[in-house]
Design a protein around this motif. Sequence first.
Motif, PDB file in Angstrom:
ATOM      1  N   ALA A  70       0.817  -1.216   0.000  1.00 40.65           N
ATOM      2  CA  ALA A  70       0.000   0.000   0.000  1.00 40.65           C
ATOM      3  C   ALA A  70       0.853   1.269   0.000  1.00 40.65           C
ATOM      4  O   ALA A  70       0.467   2.269  -0.608  1.00 40.65           O
ATOM      5  CB  ALA A  70      -0.940  -0.004   1.203  1.00 40.65           C
ATOM      6  N   GLU A  71       1.989   1.239   0.668  1.00 47.56           N
ATOM      7  CA  GLU A  71       2.838   2.428   0.718  1.00 47.56           C
ATOM      8  C   GLU A  71       3.392   2.774  -0.668  1.00 47.56           C
ATOM      9  O   GLU A  71       3.404   3.938  -1.071  1.00 47.56           O
ATOM     10  CB  GLU A  71       3.994   2.234   1.716  1.00 47.56           C
ATOM     11  CG  GLU A  71       3.549   2.157   3.168  1.00 47.56           C
ATOM     12  CD  GLU A  71       2.919   0.822   3.555  1.00 47.56           C
ATOM     13  OE1 GLU A  71       3.280  -0.239   2.984  1.00 47.56           O
ATOM     14  OE2 GLU A  71       2.016   0.820   4.407  1.00 47.56           O
ATOM     15  N   ILE A  72       3.841   1.751  -1.391  1.00 47.89           N
ATOM     16  CA  ILE A  72       4.366   1.980  -2.744  1.00 47.89           C
ATOM     17  C   ILE A  72       3.249   2.477  -3.656  1.00 47.89           C
ATOM     18  O   ILE A  72       3.432   3.416  -4.437  1.00 47.89           O
ATOM     19  CB  ILE A  72       5.000   0.689  -3.313  1.00 47.89           C
ATOM     20  CG1 ILE A  72       6.193   0.253  -2.464  1.00 47.89           C
ATOM     21  CG2 ILE A  72       5.424   0.890  -4.766  1.00 47.89           C
ATOM     22  CD1 ILE A  72       6.702  -1.155  -2.800  1.00 47.89           C
ATOM     23  N   PHE A  73       2.080   1.856  -3.545  1.00 48.75           N
ATOM     24  CA  PHE A  73       0.919   2.258  -4.349  1.00 48.75           C
ATOM     25  C   PHE A  73       0.546   3.711  -4.037  1.00 48.75           C
ATOM     26  O   PHE A  73       0.282   4.509  -4.935  1.00 48.75           O
ATOM     27  CB  PHE A  73      -0.239   1.307  -4.075  1.00 48.75           C
ATOM     28  CG  PHE A  73      -1.438   1.446  -4.981  1.00 48.75           C
ATOM     29  CD1 PHE A  73      -1.449   2.242  -6.122  1.00 48.75           C
ATOM     30  CD2 PHE A  73      -2.593   0.743  -4.689  1.00 48.75           C
ATOM     31  CE1 PHE A  73      -2.573   2.341  -6.938  1.00 48.75           C
ATOM     32  CE2 PHE A  73      -3.720   0.825  -5.504  1.00 48.75           C
ATOM     33  CZ  PHE A  73      -3.709   1.630  -6.619  1.00 48.75           C
ATOM     34  N   THR A  74       0.567   4.079  -2.763  1.00 48.37           N
ATOM     35  CA  THR A  74       0.241   5.457  -2.372  1.00 48.37           C
ATOM     36  C   THR A  74       1.253   6.439  -2.964  1.00 48.37           C
ATOM     37  O   THR A  74       0.869   7.473  -3.516  1.00 48.37           O
ATOM     38  CB  THR A  74       0.200   5.597  -0.837  1.00 48.37           C
ATOM     39  OG1 THR A  74      -0.780   4.691  -0.310  1.00 48.37           O
ATOM     40  CG2 THR A  74      -0.154   7.013  -0.412  1.00 48.37           C
ATOM     41  N   GLN A  75       2.537   6.118  -2.891  1.00 46.02           N
ATOM     42  CA  GLN A  75       3.565   6.988  -3.478  1.00 46.02           C
ATOM     43  C   GLN A  75       3.341   7.164  -4.977  1.00 46.02           C
ATOM     44  O   GLN A  75       3.419   8.278  -5.497  1.00 46.02           O
ATOM     45  CB  GLN A  75       4.959   6.418  -3.216  1.00 46.02           C
ATOM     46  CG  GLN A  75       5.389   6.497  -1.778  1.00 46.02           C
ATOM     47  CD  GLN A  75       6.672   5.710  -1.510  1.00 46.02           C
ATOM     48  OE1 GLN A  75       7.266   5.122  -2.406  1.00 46.02           O
ATOM     49  NE2 GLN A  75       7.078   5.687  -0.246  1.00 46.02           N
ATOM     50  N   ASP A  76       3.057   6.058  -5.675  1.00 43.91           N
ATOM     51  CA  ASP A  76       2.792   6.125  -7.116  1.00 43.91           C
ATOM     52  C   ASP A  76       1.581   7.009  -7.402  1.00 43.91           C
ATOM     53  O   ASP A  76       1.587   7.805  -8.338  1.00 43.91           O
ATOM     54  CB  ASP A  76       2.536   4.734  -7.693  1.00 43.91           C
ATOM     55  CG  ASP A  76       3.780   3.864  -7.753  1.00 43.91           C
ATOM     56  OD1 ASP A  76       4.896   4.379  -7.533  1.00 43.91           O
ATOM     57  OD2 ASP A  76       3.621   2.658  -8.026  1.00 43.91           O
ATOM     58  N   THR A  77       0.547   6.846  -6.593  1.00 42.53           N
ATOM     59  CA  THR A  77      -0.691   7.604  -6.797  1.00 42.53           C
ATOM     60  C   THR A  77      -0.465   9.097  -6.564  1.00 42.53           C
ATOM     61  O   THR A  77      -0.946   9.931  -7.328  1.00 42.53           O
ATOM     62  CB  THR A  77      -1.804   7.070  -5.873  1.00 42.53           C
ATOM     63  OG1 THR A  77      -1.978   5.667  -6.139  1.00 42.53           O
ATOM     64  CG2 THR A  77      -3.117   7.790  -6.082  1.00 42.53           C
ATOM     65  N   GLY A 118       2.240   4.813 -14.764  1.00 44.00           N
ATOM     66  CA  GLY A 118       2.280   5.440 -13.449  1.00 44.00           C
ATOM     67  C   GLY A 118       2.522   4.470 -12.309  1.00 44.00           C
ATOM     68  O   GLY A 118       2.683   4.894 -11.170  1.00 44.00           O
ATOM     69  N   HIS A 119       2.548   3.182 -12.600  1.00 49.50           N
ATOM     70  CA  HIS A 119       2.766   2.193 -11.546  1.00 49.50           C
ATOM     71  C   HIS A 119       4.207   1.727 -11.560  1.00 49.50           C
ATOM     72  O   HIS A 119       4.777   1.456 -12.618  1.00 49.50           O
ATOM     73  CB  HIS A 119       1.865   0.971 -11.749  1.00 49.50           C
ATOM     74  CG  HIS A 119       0.412   1.271 -11.594  1.00 49.50           C
ATOM     75  ND1 HIS A 119      -0.548   0.304 -11.721  1.00 49.50           N
ATOM     76  CD2 HIS A 119      -0.262   2.406 -11.327  1.00 49.50           C
ATOM     77  CE1 HIS A 119      -1.744   0.837 -11.537  1.00 49.50           C
ATOM     78  NE2 HIS A 119      -1.587   2.121 -11.306  1.00 49.50           N
ATOM     79  N   SER A 120       4.798   1.629 -10.384  1.00 52.02           N
ATOM     80  CA  SER A 120       6.168   1.122 -10.288  1.00 52.02           C
ATOM     81  C   SER A 120       6.185  -0.394 -10.144  1.00 52.02           C
ATOM     82  O   SER A 120       7.252  -1.002 -10.235  1.00 52.02           O
ATOM     83  CB  SER A 120       6.879   1.774  -9.099  1.00 52.02           C
ATOM     84  OG  SER A 120       6.207   1.444  -7.896  1.00 52.02           O
ATOM     85  N   GLN A 121       5.016  -0.989  -9.926  1.00 48.19           N
ATOM     86  CA  GLN A 121       4.888  -2.443  -9.773  1.00 48.19           C
ATOM     87  C   GLN A 121       3.688  -2.929 -10.591  1.00 48.19           C
ATOM     88  O   GLN A 121       2.730  -2.165 -10.794  1.00 48.19           O
ATOM     89  CB  GLN A 121       4.660  -2.818  -8.300  1.00 48.19           C
ATOM     90  CG  GLN A 121       5.757  -2.435  -7.357  1.00 48.19           C
ATOM     91  CD  GLN A 121       7.030  -3.219  -7.619  1.00 48.19           C
ATOM     92  OE1 GLN A 121       7.008  -4.384  -7.995  1.00 48.19           O
ATOM     93  NE2 GLN A 121       8.172  -2.560  -7.430  1.00 48.19           N
ATOM     94  N   PRO A 122       3.684  -4.191 -11.006  1.00 48.85           N
ATOM     95  CA  PRO A 122       2.481  -4.737 -11.642  1.00 48.85           C
ATOM     96  C   PRO A 122       1.380  -4.865 -10.593  1.00 48.85           C
ATOM     97  O   PRO A 122       1.553  -5.555  -9.597  1.00 48.85           O
ATOM     98  CB  PRO A 122       2.925  -6.126 -12.131  1.00 48.85           C
ATOM     99  CG  PRO A 122       4.410  -6.130 -12.069  1.00 48.85           C
ATOM    100  CD  PRO A 122       4.795  -5.143 -11.017  1.00 48.85           C
TER     101      PRO A 122
END
Length: 167
Positions: A70-77, A118-122
């Motif tokens: 969730a932290e990585i997703f939040t940063q990407d967002t 915009g996503h750093s991960q799949p």
Amino acid sequence: MASTFPTNQAIVVGGGLGGMSAANTVVENGGRVVLLDKSSFCGGNSTKATSGINGAGTKTQKAKGIPDNAEIFTQDTLKGGAKKPELAKLLCVNSADDVDWLVEKFNLDLSLVARLGGHSQPRTHRGKERFPGMTITYALIQMLEKVAEKTDLAKIVTKAKVYKLDA
């Protein structure tokens, strides 16, 4: 004047993915729901979605060894220009449970995971179908329709006109 609306009942306005998710959640938690949609059928714009649904830290990602959370997703967002950081964080923190709920409760195949812009991960989950938004939304519609047909816990009203809701 105090409200006389029972606390275990809800009115949901809109029969797209968001509305259907809310309505199914109400029923799943023991409540009653009336879902109102302005169209002659439910589905909304969600049925046109062609990419899938995003989730970070899902069971599917973990099984595939994808190091997302969730932290990585939040940063990407937030990098993508989200205007309300607190809402972006809420969306991202709940995303894994939301995707896993769709897979488990509605028996959806969301086993394909792709990395989109915009996503750093799949983290975009989908099945093999061409329009995953339609598949996901229709699964939720069908579940609520079954509940409405067999019980009084759900009612779906199409071609609805809502003028005012009072609490």
